[in-house]
Enzyme design. Structure first.
Site, PDB file in Angstrom:
ATOM      1  N   ASP A  87     -13.787-132.806  55.404  1.00 47.20           N
ATOM      2  CA  ASP A  87     -13.888-131.349  55.447  1.00 47.20           C
ATOM      3  C   ASP A  87     -12.613-130.791  56.083  1.00 47.20           C
ATOM      4  OD1 ASP A  87     -14.563-128.715  55.994  1.00 47.20           O
ATOM      5  OD2 ASP A  87     -16.674-129.221  56.389  1.00 47.20           O
ATOM      6  N   HIS A 170       4.966-121.581  39.114  1.00 48.52           N
ATOM      7  CA  HIS A 170       5.444-122.644  38.216  1.00 48.52           C
ATOM      8  C   HIS A 170       6.365-122.097  37.118  1.00 48.52           C
ATOM      9  CE1 HIS A 170       2.168-121.432  35.514  1.00 48.52           C
ATOM     10  NE2 HIS A 170       2.783-122.104  34.565  1.00 48.52           N
ATOM     11  N   GLU A 208      -2.093-114.945  25.295  1.00 48.57           N
ATOM     12  CA  GLU A 208      -2.739-116.261  25.193  1.00 48.57           C
ATOM     13  C   GLU A 208      -3.921-116.151  24.247  1.00 48.57           C
ATOM     14  OE1 GLU A 208      -1.645-118.213  29.487  1.00 48.57           O
ATOM     15  OE2 GLU A 208      -3.339-116.854  29.443  1.00 48.57           O
ATOM     16  N   HIS A 232       4.100-114.108  37.522  1.00 48.63           N
ATOM     17  CA  HIS A 232       4.925-114.599  36.413  1.00 48.63           C
ATOM     18  C   HIS A 232       5.726-113.459  35.753  1.00 48.63           C
ATOM     19  CE1 HIS A 232       2.640-118.091  37.113  1.00 48.63           C
ATOM     20  NE2 HIS A 232       1.673-117.913  36.235  1.00 48.63           N
ATOM     21  N   LYS A 318      -5.835-112.492  27.767  1.00 53.34           N
ATOM     22  CA  LYS A 318      -6.532-113.672  27.255  1.00 53.34           C
ATOM     23  C   LYS A 318      -7.205-113.287  25.935  1.00 53.34           C
ATOM     24  CE  LYS A 318      -6.121-116.174  31.139  1.00 53.34           C
ATOM     25  NZ  LYS A 318      -5.160-117.266  31.216  1.00 53.34           N
TER      26      LYS A 318
HETATM   27  C1  BG6 Z   1      -1.297-119.664  35.318  1.00 53.13           C
HETATM   28  C2  BG6 Z   1      -2.493-118.760  35.148  1.00 53.13           C
HETATM   29  O1  BG6 Z   1      -0.631-119.371  36.515  1.00 53.13           O
HETATM   30  O2  BG6 Z   1      -0.413-119.461  34.234  1.00 53.13           O
HETATM   31  C3  BG6 Z   1      -3.181-118.999  33.817  1.00 53.13           C
HETATM   32  O3  BG6 Z   1      -3.411-119.014  36.216  1.00 53.13           O
HETATM   33  C4  BG6 Z   1      -2.184-118.906  32.682  1.00 53.13           C
HETATM   34  O4  BG6 Z   1      -4.236-118.090  33.614  1.00 53.13           O
HETATM   35  C5  BG6 Z   1      -0.982-119.792  32.973  1.00 53.13           C
HETATM   36  O5  BG6 Z   1      -2.813-119.332  31.491  1.00 53.13           O
HETATM   37  C6  BG6 Z   1       0.102-119.623  31.928  1.00 53.13           C
HETATM   38  O6  BG6 Z   1       1.115-120.541  32.219  1.00 53.13           O
HETATM   39  P1  BG6 Z   1       1.639-121.582  31.142  1.00 53.13           P
HETATM   40  O7  BG6 Z   1       2.707-122.355  31.832  1.00 53.13           O
HETATM   41  O8  BG6 Z   1       0.466-122.413  30.766  1.00 53.13           O
HETATM   42  O9  BG6 Z   1       2.117-120.783  30.019  1.00 53.13           O
END
Ligand code: BG6
Length: 467
Positions: A87, A170, A208, A232, A318
């Site tokens: 935990d 990322h 997406e 992003h 989405k």
């Molecule tokens: C993520 C989101 O950070 O980025 C997701 O939480 C999204 O909802 C994703 O689909 C998109 O990133 P990538 O690299 O998959 O295009």
């Protein structure tokens, strides 16, 4: 510790979770293949698992992501794994972690866990002295709004100095995103036409064609604004809009990007259209009366000399018709209509950056159609990048964190300035408008873009998207 020192153990919290399964194990495997992972990897979670379970999970997740995985590399990865179960609220978990870390004295702690647990884990690390000479990697979202981001930062900064904090988005580890920075500043021809005198508007689409993929309860706490737009998409805006870095080095890029966020006029309820796909409320983990947006379109302005008066249109959603991430920079028309070209597009010139599914940069222009008349058609000069050999973002970013390279991470300044842009509309907005899955979201977004539209359609890649 200087930032350039190599860490000697990677600790990752959330080892049994979804992010680890989908992204982290394949990334660690990629690092082994590239001969870049030579430190023990200690997974931590509260799942009543043992090391065997974690090793099995690692194998399964790599094999799912890389069907022809190299067995030797996979064995090497599995051999590097250690596991601590407990935990996060219990100090004994961190005592066990201390033991698992052994002689290592420059750990890097990666928090692949829900944001609500960040503070608990960071405090646990500090209590056990595991923050000494250590780095911490924090997953986005950093907070839920400006106030909580500041609170989170205070917790992080009590335990770690800023130069030891690595905030992951990322997107910044993606080749196509790095190419935005490269293309802008490696080419001299762009700078003279990269401003309000020549650019009419900019559109950014992150579409997406899938829904929330079982992440309903996460999505309920995020929505498109917090999940994609605030991080992003604003990162993309910053890379496109920033001034040339004042000196060589990542610090200058971070400063230039933070200045863009500071110059963006904070968004108000008239700048946003929120949508929700039909069926979202039936997803597991989603409230029946949920008003969370799965689609957001905004119009923003950057109050700087370069960008004064240029509208930026951002939309993400989405369950749209296609998965495509694209930027279209629309140039102004020529000052005079020299040709009697009835088909002349409103914006004959554009620069298009496709960021997903593959990298592509295209310049849209009019070209004369053969014949007596001076009429033409819309064409694109296209430069494609070879995406296949590119490394996955997490591979690159975790490797950088282990090496202490902060270039592709986000600074606290930027995080707070980005939250300031969206802070008001997180709570002050009209209800989300329903849209049918497979469509381009609420038609109200067309009103938002108005005469600067229509929205660019990424499914028409060889034109400027206009019918
Ligand atoms: C993520 C989101 O950070 O980025 C997701 O939480 C999204 O909802 C994703 O689909 C998109 O990133 P990538 O690299 O998959 O295009």
């Amino acid at each position: 510790m200087t930032t350039a020192e190599h860490s000697d153990v990677l600790v990752f919290f959330g080892a049994t979770g979804d992010l680890a399964r989908k992204m982290i194990f394949p990334a660690l495997y990629g690092m082994v293949v590239a001969d870049e992972l030579h430190v023990p990897v200690v997974g931590v979670a509260f799942s009543e698992w043992g090391l065997d379970d974690l090793q099995r999970r690692a194998r399964e997740s790599v094999e799912a992501a890389v069907p022809d995985a190299d067995p030797t590399a996979l064995d090497t990865l599995v051999g590097l794994l250690r596991y601590v179960d407990g935990d996060y609220r219990d100090p004994a978990t961190f005592d066990a972690l201390r033991e698992a870390v052994g002689d290592a004295h420059r750990p890097v702690h990666y928090l692949a866990i829900p944001p609500v647990m960040f503070a608990t884990v960071i405090e646990g690390l500090a209590r056990a002295g595991l923050n000494t000479d250590a780095r911490v990697v924090v997953e986005k979202p950093f907070g839920r709004d400006l106030a909580s981001a500041q609170e989170l930062d205070a917790v992080v900064r009590r335990a770690f100095p800023e130069e030891s904090v690595f905030r992951i988005d990322h997107y910044l580890g993606k080749e196509e995103i790095m190419n935005l920075l490269y293309f802008r500043f490696a080419n001299g021809f762009l700078e003279p036409v990269w401003n309000r005198n020549h650019i009419a508007s900019v559109q950014i689409t992150i579409a997406e064609d899938f829904g929330v993929q079982g992440r309903g309860s996460f999505y309920e706490s995020a929505g498109a604004l917090r999940d994609v737009l605030e991080n992003h998409m604003l990162q993309i805006v910053a890379l496109l809009a920033m001034e040339p870095p004042a000196y060589q080095g990542y610090g200058a890029v971070h400063e230039a990007k933070a200045n863009v966020f500071r110059a963006i006029r904070p968004l108000t309820r008239n700048d946003i259209v929120r949508g929700q796909f039909e069926g979202y409320r039936d997803e597991p983990g989603v409230a029946r009366g949920s008003d969370v947006e799965t689609y957001a379109a905004v119009r923003l302005f950057i109050d700087s000399w370069r960008w004064a008066g240029v509208p930026w249109y951002l939309r993400t959603g989405k369950n749209l018709p296609v998965t495509a991430h694209e930027v279209v920079v629309e140039y102004k028309k020529p000052p005079q209509a020299l040709f009697d070209d009835a088909m002349m597009a409103q914006h004959p010139n554009h620069l298009r950056f496709r960021l997903k599914p593959d990298g592509e940069i295209a310049l849209g222009a009019r070209v004369k159609t053969p014949g007596e008349e001076f009429v033409g058609e819309q064409r694109e000069l296209v430069a494609s990048t070879e995406g296949a050999a590119a490394r996955q973002p997490y591979e690159r970013l975790l490797g950088d964190a282990i090496q202490g390279d902060r270039a592709l991470f986000t600074s606290e300044d930027s995080v707070e300035a980005a939250w300031r842009v969206v802070d008001a509309i997180l709570t002050d907005h009209a209800p989300a408008i329903r849209y049918a899955p497979g469509t381009w979201g609420p038609t109200e977004a067309d009103t938002l873009i108005g005469a600067d539209g229509p929205w660019h359609d990424p499914t028409v890649p060889d034109s400027d998207g206009r019918k």
